[in-house]
Design a protein around this motif. Structure first.
Motif, PDB file in Angstrom:
ATOM      1  N   PHE A   1     -12.937 -20.599  29.987  1.00 34.14           N
ATOM      2  CA  PHE A   1     -13.202 -20.379  28.567  1.00 34.14           C
ATOM      3  C   PHE A   1     -14.353 -21.275  28.137  1.00 34.14           C
ATOM      4  N   ASP A   2     -14.970 -20.900  27.036  1.00 33.95           N
ATOM      5  CA  ASP A   2     -15.912 -21.796  26.385  1.00 33.95           C
ATOM      6  C   ASP A   2     -15.164 -23.054  25.957  1.00 33.95           C
ATOM      7  N   ALA A   3     -15.767 -24.211  26.193  1.00 33.01           N
ATOM      8  CA  ALA A   3     -15.083 -25.486  25.977  1.00 33.01           C
ATOM      9  C   ALA A   3     -14.693 -25.688  24.518  1.00 33.01           C
ATOM     10  N   LEU A   4     -15.589 -25.414  23.598  1.00 31.43           N
ATOM     11  CA  LEU A   4     -15.278 -25.630  22.187  1.00 31.43           C
ATOM     12  C   LEU A   4     -14.186 -24.677  21.723  1.00 31.43           C
ATOM     13  N   TYR A   5     -14.219 -23.458  22.192  1.00 30.62           N
ATOM     14  CA  TYR A   5     -13.205 -22.471  21.814  1.00 30.62           C
ATOM     15  C   TYR A   5     -11.827 -22.896  22.305  1.00 30.62           C
ATOM     16  N   LEU A   6     -11.737 -23.328  23.555  1.00 33.24           N
ATOM     17  CA  LEU A   6     -10.443 -23.664  24.145  1.00 33.24           C
ATOM     18  C   LEU A   6      -9.913 -25.007  23.675  1.00 33.24           C
ATOM     19  N   LEU A   7     -10.768 -26.009  23.582  1.00 35.16           N
ATOM     20  CA  LEU A   7     -10.308 -27.380  23.368  1.00 35.16           C
ATOM     21  C   LEU A   7     -10.681 -27.961  22.011  1.00 35.16           C
ATOM     22  N   GLY A   8     -11.393 -27.196  21.187  1.00 32.58           N
ATOM     23  CA  GLY A   8     -11.926 -27.753  19.948  1.00 32.58           C
ATOM     24  C   GLY A   8     -10.904 -28.011  18.867  1.00 32.58           C
ATOM     25  N   PHE A   9      -9.791 -27.302  18.874  1.00 32.64           N
ATOM     26  CA  PHE A   9      -8.784 -27.416  17.819  1.00 32.64           C
ATOM     27  C   PHE A   9      -9.424 -27.310  16.438  1.00 32.64           C
ATOM     28  N   GLY A  10     -10.108 -26.177  16.263  1.00 29.70           N
ATOM     29  CA  GLY A  10     -10.714 -25.841  14.981  1.00 29.70           C
ATOM     30  C   GLY A  10     -10.055 -24.597  14.411  1.00 29.70           C
ATOM     31  N   PRO A  11     -10.709 -23.933  13.473  1.00 27.59           N
ATOM     32  CA  PRO A  11     -10.113 -22.765  12.807  1.00 27.59           C
ATOM     33  C   PRO A  11      -9.796 -21.615  13.749  1.00 27.59           C
ATOM     34  N   ARG A  12     -10.420 -21.563  14.932  1.00 25.02           N
ATOM     35  CA  ARG A  12     -10.156 -20.473  15.871  1.00 25.02           C
ATOM     36  C   ARG A  12      -8.959 -20.742  16.778  1.00 25.02           C
ATOM     37  N   LEU A  13      -8.209 -21.808  16.521  1.00 25.80           N
ATOM     38  CA  LEU A  13      -7.085 -22.165  17.383  1.00 25.80           C
ATOM     39  C   LEU A  13      -6.109 -21.018  17.611  1.00 25.80           C
ATOM     40  N   PRO A  14      -5.669 -20.273  16.594  1.00 28.39           N
ATOM     41  CA  PRO A  14      -4.708 -19.188  16.864  1.00 28.39           C
ATOM     42  C   PRO A  14      -5.237 -18.163  17.865  1.00 28.39           C
ATOM     43  N   GLN A  15      -6.502 -17.784  17.713  1.00 31.07           N
ATOM     44  CA  GLN A  15      -7.077 -16.819  18.646  1.00 31.07           C
ATOM     45  C   GLN A  15      -7.196 -17.403  20.050  1.00 31.07           C
ATOM     46  N   ALA A  16      -7.582 -18.682  20.137  1.00 31.47           N
ATOM     47  CA  ALA A  16      -7.739 -19.318  21.441  1.00 31.47           C
ATOM     48  C   ALA A  16      -6.404 -19.412  22.170  1.00 31.47           C
ATOM     49  N   VAL A  17      -5.342 -19.777  21.466  1.00 31.76           N
ATOM     50  CA  VAL A  17      -4.020 -19.875  22.090  1.00 31.76           C
ATOM     51  C   VAL A  17      -3.553 -18.501  22.567  1.00 31.76           C
ATOM     52  N   ALA A  18      -3.749 -17.482  21.732  1.00 34.30           N
ATOM     53  CA  ALA A  18      -3.337 -16.123  22.119  1.00 34.30           C
ATOM     54  C   ALA A  18      -4.123 -15.652  23.335  1.00 34.30           C
ATOM     55  N   ASP A  19      -5.424 -15.896  23.364  1.00 37.43           N
ATOM     56  CA  ASP A  19      -6.242 -15.492  24.504  1.00 37.43           C
ATOM     57  C   ASP A  19      -5.826 -16.245  25.777  1.00 37.43           C
TER      58      ASP A  19
END
Length: 309
Positions: free
Chosen positions: A283-301
Motif C-alpha cells: 500500500f501507499d505508506a501515507l494511506y496505510l499508516l497515516g491515520f488521517g481522514p482516510r482511515l476507514p477506507q484504508a482499514v477496509a482495503d
C-alpha cells in the motif's frame, strides 16, 4: 486538544466504544495503546482564524483539505503527499528535521505540527518567535483521528466544517467496522508480517505500539511478530520462525521496483508460507499508516486484501 463531551458527543461515544472494541476484541487481538493529547495553542490571530498556515505532517495536511481550508495552507512538509494538490505547495523539508529559519521565513500565523515533527527545540524557537504552534501527539486509533479533526478545525476556526468532517468520518468508520466484523469476524486471522524497509541490506519489521500493528488489529489480522515494541531489524531466522501467511509492505510515490520481487529476494522471507506462495500486499505508506481522514477506507482495503491473500 480534548474538550468535554457535549451534545455532539453521542457519535463520539459510539466511535470510542467501537474503536476500543476493535482494538481489544478477542478476534482482533491485542489492545492498541493511545497517548493522551498534550496540546498547547496560543490564540490564532484574526476574527476568522489564521490565514498563513504551515503544516508538518501528512495526516494533518489531509485534514486541512478535508475541512476545505486548503486555501490557508502556504506550505507543508515532504510527507504531505495527498491529495496531489498538496505536493505542489512550497516544502519546509522533512518533518523530523525542520528548520526554524525556514519556517519563520514564510511568515506563518500558525504551525500545525504532527507527532513526529521536530526537533523539539526548533518548535520551541518557532513558538518563541510569536508563531502559534499546535502540537499533536502519537496515537493509533480512530478516536485519535477524530480528536485531530476537531483540533485542526478549532485551530483554523472552522467549527462547522469540523463537525461535518467528524460526522462523516464517524459514519465511514462504523460502516467499515461493521463490514469487517460481518465478513471476517469468525474467520481465521491471517498472520501478517509488516515490513517497513525492504531495500538495501536491512529489513525493518513492526512490533507492538506501531501504526502497522494497529492497522492489522483493526483489519482482523494478527501481527506475525510479538514481544517487542516499535521497529527492529529482521533476521532470516526470525522471518522463518514467524511463519507469516502474508507479507505486507508500503511504497512512497512511484517506484520502479516490484515490492514483491524485492521482498522475496531478502534472506529468509522466500522460505516463509507467504514467500513460497508469493503472497505480498503493498500500500501507499501515507494511506496505510497515516491515520488521517482516510482511515476507514484504508482499514477496509487492508482487510479485504490480507484475507483474500
Amino acid at each position: 486538544m480534548n474538550r468535554p463531551i457535549d451534545a455532539r458527543g453521542a457519535a463520539r461515544r459510539a466511535l470510542l466504544i467501537t474503536s476500543t472494541a476493535l482494538a481489544a476484541g478477542a478476534w482482533l487481538g491485542t489492545r492498541v495503546a493511545v497517548a493522551q493529547p498534550n496540546v498547547t495553542t496560543p490564540a490564532a490571530p484574526g476574527k476568522n482564524g489564521p490565514k498563513r498556515v504551515v503544516v508538518a505532517g501528512g495526516a494533518l495536511t489531509e485534514i486541512v483539505y478535508a475541512l476545505g481550508a486548503q486555501d490557508r495552507m502556504i506550505a507543508n512538509d515532504l510527507t504531505s503527499l495527498y491529495p496531489e494538490a498538496a505536493t505542489r505547495l512550497p516544502k519546509i523539508g522533512y518533518l523530523r528535521t525542520l528548520s526554524a529559519e525556514g519556517v519563520l521565513s514564510l511568515r506563518p500565523d500558525l504551525l500545525l505540527a504532527g507527532a513526529e515533527a521536530g526537533p523539539p527545540n526548533v518548535l520551541s524557537q518557532i513558538a518563541a518567535a510569536g508563531v502559534p504552534v499546535e502540537r499533536f501527539v502519537h496515537g493509533y486509533s480512530a478516536e485519535r483521528v477524530l480528536d485531530n479533526i476537531r483540533a485542526v478545525a478549532t485551530a483554523l476556526r472552522v467549527p462547522h466544517d469540523g463537525t461535518r468532517v467528524a460526522s462523516r468520518f464517524t459514519a465511514d468508520w462504523l460502516r467499515a467496522r461493521d463490514e469487517i466484523e460481518q465478513r471476517y469476524g469468525i474467520a481465521r486471522r491471517p498472520r501478517v508480517l509488516f515490513i517497513l524497509g525492504h531495500t538495501g541490506n536491512q529489513v525493518m519489521v513492526a512490533g507492538h505500539d506501531t501504526a502497522a500493528h494497529a492497522m492489522l488489529a483493526y483489519a482482523g489480522a494478527q501481527n506475525a511478530l510479538r514481544g517487542f515494541t516499535g521497529y527492529r531489524p529482521l533476521t532470516a531466522e526470525a522471518a522463518v520462525a514467524a511463519q507469516p501467511d502474508v507479507l505486507l509492505t508500503t511504497t512512497t510515490g512511484p517506484t520502479p521496483t516490484d515490492p514483491a520481487a524485492t521482498l522475496l529476494a531478502q534472506p529468509g522471507l522466500a522460505n516463509t508460507p507467504a514467500g513460497r506462495a508469493k503472497r505480498v500486499v503493498s500500500f501507499d505508506a501515507l494511506y496505510l499508516l497515516g491515520f488521517g481522514p482516510r482511515l476507514p477506507q484504508a482499514v477496509a482495503d487492508l482487510a479485504r486484501r490480507v484475507h483474500a491473500a
